[in-house]
Design a protein around this motif. Structure first.
Motif: not given
Length: 343
Positions: A87-103
Motif C-alpha cells: 500500500v503506497e503510504s499517503p506521505g508525511l506532512p511537513p515536520w513542525n520545527a517549532s513543536g515542543d518536542v523539537w525545541r
C-alpha cells in the motif's frame, strides 16, 4: 497441510470476494530520501525477507499489508512476490520545527531541521482504518524483524499490546544515566520502565479518531522524547499518546516471545527459546538470536549462519515464499517444541 494449501491458493486469487475484513499483519518499507541506491536495494530486500518469513512460518489467511514509500517498482514487486500486499503510504506532512518536542532537542541537533528518523512516522498511517483496508485488528511488526515460528496467535492477542522495556531489560553496556535520563510527560517525571515500550511489534485496533489524534500530535509536536539516544521517532509519539490515554493503566504487556530482542529480561520472560516467535534485532545480533531460538546455540562460530536463515534466503531467491514445500523445509530448521502458547 490442506489448510495451508487452501490459504496459499486463496492468496493467488486475492482472497475471498466480498468477505468481511479480518485481522491483518502489517509492516512498512519506507526509504528515506537520503538513502543511497545500494542502501535502498538492501532495505527492499530486508522487507522482502521479512514478508517471506511470515508467509512460510504462518501463511496468514490474508497477506500482510506493507506500507511502501520511496522504492522503485521492481523493489515493490519483490516485496509482493514474497507474499505481501503493498500500500503506497499517503506521505508525511511537513515536520513542525517549532513543536515542543523539537525545541527540546539536544544541542548536538540544533542545526538539524528535522529528525534523522522522520521516515518512521509513516507508521502512524497504519492506525487509519482506510489505509489498512478496514482490518478490525492489526499486528504491526517492523520489517527488520524475522518470524521464526507460526505467529497466527499474535492476531488474537488483546489490543493494545506491546513489549515493555522495564529496568531489568537494560543491557549491561548502557549506564543508568543513559537508560533513564529523566523523562517528563506534560511536565511530570515518568519512570521509563512504566512508559517506554518498543513500537516494533504492536497489536492494536485501527480507529479513525485515534489516527486523527496521532496526526494532531505530529502536527503540534506536543509529545515527549522517551529515548533521547534515538531522538526522536514515531515511538515517542505513540508512547506519549498511550500514556495520556491509559494513565493509571497502560497497554497490555506483550510477552517477549513475540518481540525477542535478546535482553536479560527477554530470556527471563521466555525461559525456553523454543517459544520465540519473532526475532527483532539488527542483522548481526539477529543471527545470534535465531541460532539460539532455532538451534539452541548461544555462542555460534564467527561468520556462521543459522540453517533457518539459509533456508529462508534460498526460498526468497527462488521465489518460493508461498510454497508449502518450502514452508515445511523451513519449519524443520526451527522446530516448535514449546508446550502451550504465549500471551
Amino acid at each position: 497441510m490442506l489448510r495451508r494449501l487452501v490459504a496459499f491458493a486463496a492468496w493467488g486469487v486475492g482472497g475471498r470476494a466480498g468477505s468481511s475484513p479480518r485481522p491483518r499483519f502489517a509492516s512498512m518499507c519506507i526509504a528515506a530520501p537520503s538513502l543511497a541506491p545500494k542502501e535502498r536495494e538492501a532495505l527492499a530486500r530486508r522487507c522482502a525477507l521479512h514478508a517471506c518469513s511470515l508467509s512460510l512460518t504462518t501463511a496468514p489467511r490474508d497477506p500482510p499489508l506493507v506500507l511502501v514509500s520511496g522504492l522503485a517498482a521492481h523493489q515493490v514487486a519483490a516485496i509482493e512476490r514474497a507474499g505481501a500486499e503493498t500500500v503506497e503510504s499517503p506521505g508525511l506532512p511537513p515536520w513542525n520545527a517549532s513543536g515542543d518536542v523539537w525545541r527540546r532537542r539536544p544541542p548536538a541537533l540544533a542545526a538539524s531541521k528535522e529528525p534523522a528518523r522522520l521516515y518512521t512516522y509513516h507508521k502512524l498511517h497504519a492506525w487509519d482504518p482506510r489505509v489498512v483496508k478496514g482490518a478490525p485488528r492489526v499486528a504491526f511488526v517492523d520489517a527488520d524483524a524475522i518470524y521464526v515460528r507460526n505467529a497466527s496467535a499474535l492476531l488474537e492477542i488483546e489490543p493494545p499490546s506491546a513489549f515493555y522495556l522495564r529496568d531489568a531489560c537494560r543491557p549491561p553496556n548502557i549506564p543508568w544515566h543513559r537508560w533513564d535520563p529523566g523523562i517528563e510527560i506534560d511536565g511530570e517525571p515518568v519512570p521509563k520502565a512504566r512508559a517506554y515500550w518498543n513500537t516494533g511489534v504492536v497489536v492494536y485496533e485501527p480507529d479513525a479518531t485515534v489516527a486523527r489524534d496521532l496526526w494532531r500530535l505530529y502536527a503540534t509536536g506536543d509529545f515527549a522524547s522517551l529515548d533521547p539516544d534515538q531522538y526522536v521517532c514515531e515511538g515517542d509519539l505513540l508512547q506519549t499518546y498511550y500514556w495520556r490515554r491509559w494513565r493509571g493503566s497502560r497497554p497490555h504487556v506483550l510477552n517477549a516471545a513475540w518481540n525477542f530482542r535478546g535482553y536479560k529480561c527477554s530470556y527471563a520472560d521466555v525461559a525456553d527459546a523454543s517459544r520465540v516467535r519473532v526475532v527483532h534485532k539488527e542483522e548481526r545480533r539477529a543471527i545470534t538470536l535465531i541460532f539460539d531460538a532455532c538451534e539452541h546455540v548461544r555462542a555460534p562460530p564467527r561468520g556462521a549462519r543459522p540453517r533457518f536463515l539459509e533456508e529462508l534466503v534460498s526460498a526468497l531467491d527462488v521465489g518460493a515464499c508461498r510454497s508449502p514445500a518450502a514452508a515445511a523445509a523451513l519449519r524443520r530448521t526451527c522446530p516448535d517444541q514449546a508446550q502451550g502458547g504465549v500471551g
